[in-house]
Write a protein that holds these residues in place. Structure first.
Motif, mmCIF file in Angstrom:
data_model
loop_
_atom_site.group_PDB
_atom_site.id
_atom_site.type_symbol
_atom_site.label_atom_id
_atom_site.label_comp_id
_atom_site.label_asym_id
_atom_site.label_seq_id
_atom_site.Cartn_x
_atom_site.Cartn_y
_atom_site.Cartn_z
ATOM 1 N N LYS A 11 40.183 40.755 52.467
ATOM 2 C CA LYS A 11 40.040 39.377 52.936
ATOM 3 C C LYS A 11 38.560 38.973 53.022
ATOM 4 N N LYS A 12 37.737 39.868 53.571
ATOM 5 C CA LYS A 12 36.304 39.558 53.737
ATOM 6 C C LYS A 12 35.563 39.473 52.402
ATOM 7 N N GLN A 18 36.953 38.132 49.543
ATOM 8 C CA GLN A 18 37.596 37.191 48.634
ATOM 9 C C GLN A 18 36.592 36.281 47.920
ATOM 10 N N LYS A 78 50.167 42.161 48.356
ATOM 11 C CA LYS A 78 49.384 42.682 49.477
ATOM 12 C C LYS A 78 49.854 44.095 49.806
ATOM 13 N N GLY A 91 44.659 44.574 51.533
ATOM 14 C CA GLY A 91 44.188 43.551 50.608
ATOM 15 C C GLY A 91 45.205 43.321 49.503
ATOM 16 N N ARG A 92 44.844 42.432 48.576
ATOM 17 C CA ARG A 92 45.735 42.094 47.469
ATOM 18 C C ARG A 92 45.328 42.858 46.214
#
Length: 69
Positions: free
Chosen positions: A20-21, A23, A48, A57-58
């Motif tokens: 997320k951080k 992206q 995910k 994460g993805r």
């Protein structure tokens, strides 16, 4: 794409995910899938997952065992 279909991801696979951080930058984190968190059969931004390291994460890339670092 392979990374957007849940049935292409399995526990124990080596993958690159985007946290997320990360992206905005697109920085990838490599690891082994511990859990699949996405319940739907597909997701446009990637499935995910939680890695064995605990990071979530993805999936952006599915790696072969030959790609181990």
């Amino acid at each position: 794409m392979k990374n957007t279909q849940r049935n292409n991801i399995q526990v124990g696979m080596l993958v690159n995910i985007v946290l997320k951080k990360d992206q905005r930058s697109g920085a990838l984190t490599e690891g082994i899938v511990k859990n699949i968190l996405t319940k739907s059969p597909n997701h446009t931004h990637g499935i995910k997952v939680r890695l064995e390291s605990g990071e979530i994460g993805r999936v952006k890339e599915i790696l072969d065992d030959d790609d181990l670092k």
